[in-house]
Design an enzyme around this catalytic site. Structure first.
Site, PDB file in Angstrom:
ATOM      1  N   SER A  70      -9.289   1.673   3.152  1.00 36.20           N
ATOM      2  CA  SER A  70      -8.434   2.431   2.253  1.00 36.20           C
ATOM      3  C   SER A  70      -7.400   1.594   1.529  1.00 36.20           C
ATOM      4  CB  SER A  70      -7.715   3.524   3.057  1.00 36.20           C
ATOM      5  OG  SER A  70      -6.914   2.951   4.084  1.00 36.20           O
ATOM      6  N   SER A 106      -9.736  -0.884   7.314  1.00 35.01           N
ATOM      7  CA  SER A 106      -9.153  -0.675   5.984  1.00 35.01           C
ATOM      8  C   SER A 106      -8.363  -1.841   5.418  1.00 35.01           C
ATOM      9  CB  SER A 106      -8.272   0.582   5.994  1.00 35.01           C
ATOM     10  OG  SER A 106      -9.075   1.727   6.087  1.00 35.01           O
ATOM     11  N   LYS A 151       0.855  -1.186   0.000  1.00 35.03           N
ATOM     12  CA  LYS A 151       0.000   0.000   0.000  1.00 35.03           C
ATOM     13  C   LYS A 151       0.889   1.234   0.000  1.00 35.03           C
ATOM     14  CE  LYS A 151      -3.814   1.929   2.821  1.00 35.03           C
ATOM     15  NZ  LYS A 151      -4.631   1.649   4.036  1.00 35.03           N
TER      16      LYS A 151
END
Length: 454
Positions: free
Chosen positions: A146, A170, A76
């Site tokens: 996210s 997330s 990420k």
């Protein structure tokens, strides 16, 4: 889809150790898959193809050693990587290039992982939809956020494993939306230095993959104390306990008060309980604190901590921060100290109440949905007029408040073909046990083996 990219992480690692494939074979297969399909998925913020090829070639010159030797992994775009931009999908961080790796990235490299790229995230990890990515199962639907890029890349067979972060869901929400597996780790179990954070006390780093067994491998690599993270715990993860000795708690109806839970979501959880029942030592109904007892206090804490964490960025580049995260930080900065102190006290009481479910009601695990809703349309900004964060985190955000681990597992599919998952919540530092229970569930189901057609 090539045969190589269909393998699980554990299968890919074993193939390299057995010299059935090389690290270069795996990297080239993943890079080809990304080139073929990421135009419609948008999993990646950047791909480091040349660096990945060079690292694979270096690994191929030696003997396989670490548990991830030669396995392509994605990060990420919050994780610092030396010499590679880490921009968190935020214009205010455009060009930010760390001069060192995050601790968890160093551990991945030491285990032999090959980092192929950085995955898209909701801006600064401030949301649950990740607009830059589209769901591989249906591009008209969101990936969840996210860590949406990481889950999308896994579902699309771009990589074998990834890292995400979880402040209020997330890791679990994208896993739920994309039909993949992810672990929200125990507070303090995995170091977060070298990671863009929005909360000191709610943020966690967790493994994401297609199977629970894969997540367990990643977890063992990244977990453990680091003196670079002042919140890192010196307590080690507990050994995995066999499911047969565990009692599973099923929340009573009061747990579901609030936002209406979709009937198909509830049915997937009930079906999972039917599968888990014969595996575990017992199943009983338990009273679990409702999210309404936590959300306002938790939001105040996260918003205030994010305003403090990103105060320097706000001061220098506020106009380059998107409207959504900017509004959250501004509201956090305006919270009076007395109100924040009261919220901290309420959160502590809520954590105690959650721990009491295990201690006083005699269970080791709690099963729950991940989201009350099915996968929403790409671009959705609310659910029935309620903003997405409160509307979709009813079952995830409280787990962060209590500092507990939870694993999100694929549990089935909706009538429209979109994945639906569920989560299992455990005692503090029982992360390995959750992975073992997830693996036992996946031995008896095949939801995690299904792949979207791209």
């Amino acid at each position: 889809m090539t045969e190589l990219t269909q393998m699980s992480l554990t299968e890919a690692a074993e193939a390299v150790r057995a010299k059935a494939v090389t690290a270069t074979d795996l990297v080239e297969a993943c890079l080809a898959r990304i080139e073929q399909t990421d135009g419609s998925v948008g999993a990646f913020a950047s791909v480091q193809a040349d660096e990945a090829r060079a690292e694979a070639a270096r690994l191929d010159r030696g003997e396989a050693s670490g548990p991830l030797h030669g396995v392509p992994i994605a990060l990420k775009d919050l994780f610092f990587t030396e010499g590679v931009p880490t921009e968190a999908n935020c214009a205010a961080l455009e060009g930010f290039t760390p001069d060192h790796d995050a601790t968890v990235v160093r551990r991945l490299r030491a285990a032999g992982a090959v980092i192929v790229g950085k995955t898209n995230t909701h801006e600064l990890a401030y949301g649950v939809s990740c607009p830059a990515s589209r769901n591989p199962w249906n591009p008209q639907r969101m990936t969840g956020g996210s860590s949406g890029g990481s889950a999308a890349g896994l579902a699309a067979r771009h990589v074998f494993g990834a890292l995400g972060t979880d402040t209020g869901g997330s890791v679990r929400i994208p896993s739920n939306c994309c039909g993949t597996t992810g672990i929200k780790t125990t507070r303090g179990a995995v170091p977060r230095d070298g990671v863009h954070l929005i909360s000191w006390t709610y943020d966690t780093v967790g493994p994401m993959a297609r199977t629970a067994a894969d997540c367990a491998v990643l977890l063992d690599v990244i977990a453990g104390f680091s003196d670079r993270d002042p919140y890192s715990s010196k307590m080690s993860l507990g050994a995995a306990r066999g499911p047969a000795g565990l009692v599973l708690g099923v929340p009573d109806d009061g747990f579901f008060d609030g936002f209406e839970t979709d009937p198909e979501v509830r049915a997937v959880m009930d079906s999972a309980v039917d599968v888990l029942g014969p595996i575990v030592g017992g199943v009983r109904t338990v009273r679990v604190p409702n999210t309404a007892e936590h959300f306002d206090a938790g939001a105040a804490i996260v918003f205030a901590e994010s305003a403090a964490l990103l105060e320097e960025l706000r001061a220098s580049s506020n106009e380059l921060i998107g409207e959504e995260p900017r509004a959250i930080m501004e509201s956090g900065a305006a919270i009076p100290g007395t109100a924040l102190a009261a919220s901290q006290a309420r959160r502590t009481a809520f954590e105690r109440a959650y721990l009491d479910v295990f201690d006083d009601q005699g269970v080791d695990l709690i099963v729950a949905p991940v989201n009350p809703n099915q996968v929403l349309a790409h671009g959705a900004v609310d659910l029935g007029g309620v903003p997405l964060i409160p509307a979709t985190t009813q079952f995830t955000f409280p787990v962060n408040a209590a500092g507990l681990p939870a694993i999100a597992l694929p549990g089935g599919f909706a009538a429209d073909g979109m994945p639906i998952g569920f989560q299992i919540i455990g005692r503090p530092f029982a992360d390995r046990t959750l992975a073992a229970v997830g693996e036992a569930f996946q031995h008896r189901t095949d939801h995690h083996q299904q792949a979207p057609w791209l």
